[in-house]
Design a protein around this motif. Sequence first.
Motif, mmCIF file in Angstrom:
data_model
loop_
_atom_site.group_PDB
_atom_site.id
_atom_site.type_symbol
_atom_site.label_atom_id
_atom_site.label_comp_id
_atom_site.label_asym_id
_atom_site.label_seq_id
_atom_site.Cartn_x
_atom_site.Cartn_y
_atom_site.Cartn_z
ATOM 1 N N LEU A 15 58.094 -57.999 58.525
ATOM 2 C CA LEU A 15 56.639 -57.816 58.507
ATOM 3 C C LEU A 15 56.296 -56.358 58.222
ATOM 4 N N GLN A 30 42.934 -58.564 52.768
ATOM 5 C CA GLN A 30 42.169 -58.421 54.007
ATOM 6 C C GLN A 30 40.733 -57.963 53.777
ATOM 7 N N ALA A 116 52.311 -63.855 55.430
ATOM 8 C CA ALA A 116 51.177 -64.478 56.130
ATOM 9 C C ALA A 116 50.727 -63.610 57.294
ATOM 10 N N ALA A 117 51.680 -63.135 58.091
ATOM 11 C CA ALA A 117 51.335 -62.304 59.249
ATOM 12 C C ALA A 117 50.694 -60.989 58.808
ATOM 13 N N PHE A 120 47.056 -61.947 57.503
ATOM 14 C CA PHE A 120 46.159 -62.366 58.578
ATOM 15 C C PHE A 120 45.977 -61.271 59.618
ATOM 16 N N ALA A 124 47.090 -62.794 63.188
ATOM 17 C CA ALA A 124 48.334 -63.471 62.802
ATOM 18 C C ALA A 124 48.792 -64.459 63.866
ATOM 19 N N ASN A 125 48.636 -64.106 65.131
ATOM 20 C CA ASN A 125 49.072 -65.010 66.198
ATOM 21 C C ASN A 125 48.131 -66.205 66.384
ATOM 22 N N ALA A 127 47.185 -67.827 63.538
ATOM 23 C CA ALA A 127 47.412 -68.545 62.281
ATOM 24 C C ALA A 127 48.540 -69.559 62.457
ATOM 25 N N LEU A 169 52.179 -69.118 64.285
ATOM 26 C CA LEU A 169 52.992 -67.949 63.943
ATOM 27 C C LEU A 169 53.217 -67.141 65.218
#
Length: 172
Positions: A15, A30, A116-117, A120, A124-125, A127, A169
């Motif tokens: 990441l 973003q 993705a993380a 987002f 992210a957590n 998603a 995620l």
Amino acid sequence: MSIAAEPMSVDSDLLAQVAKKYRGEVRSFQSGMFDDAAEFRAKTLQDWNPPSVVARSLTDRFLNLSIILSHMPFEDAFPNELDGAGAYEIHLSVGSHHKELRSPSRVPAAEAAAWAAAIFGPWANDAYSLGAVVKRSGGQPSALHFALYLAGEGTPRQPPSVDLEHRPLSIV
């Protein structure tokens, strides 16, 4: 709705690599979703033209990744959701192809999750990984899919009631 008991782990080192090497690309994704305070900008979503990018894979030197972001109002995508007024799904697809042959290839799941993380960001957590929604005739996924569901007021919400497994995620 089916939320898997086991989350999809996101490698924090990978990441960090995606966020550092592709910071401009991540920021372009973003910029339509978040303002400077990392809050969802629902008022501009209708006019938002979600970006897409082709980037070199960080885990396989022979691959390029195609990352595409899209959005859809719940009224269109999930008309049976009674509490979905003003809600949106932000959908991320990550595909891959051989950079010289341009033939489709297996998507590196760990790298797709890291993208993705990164995109987002602070949510992210919240998603979900949807996995390979569609597979090619050879059985390989054409892309890996991720989703972030937002309520009408722009805050993360639970996934809609659909027959599709959602893996949260989890950055590790």
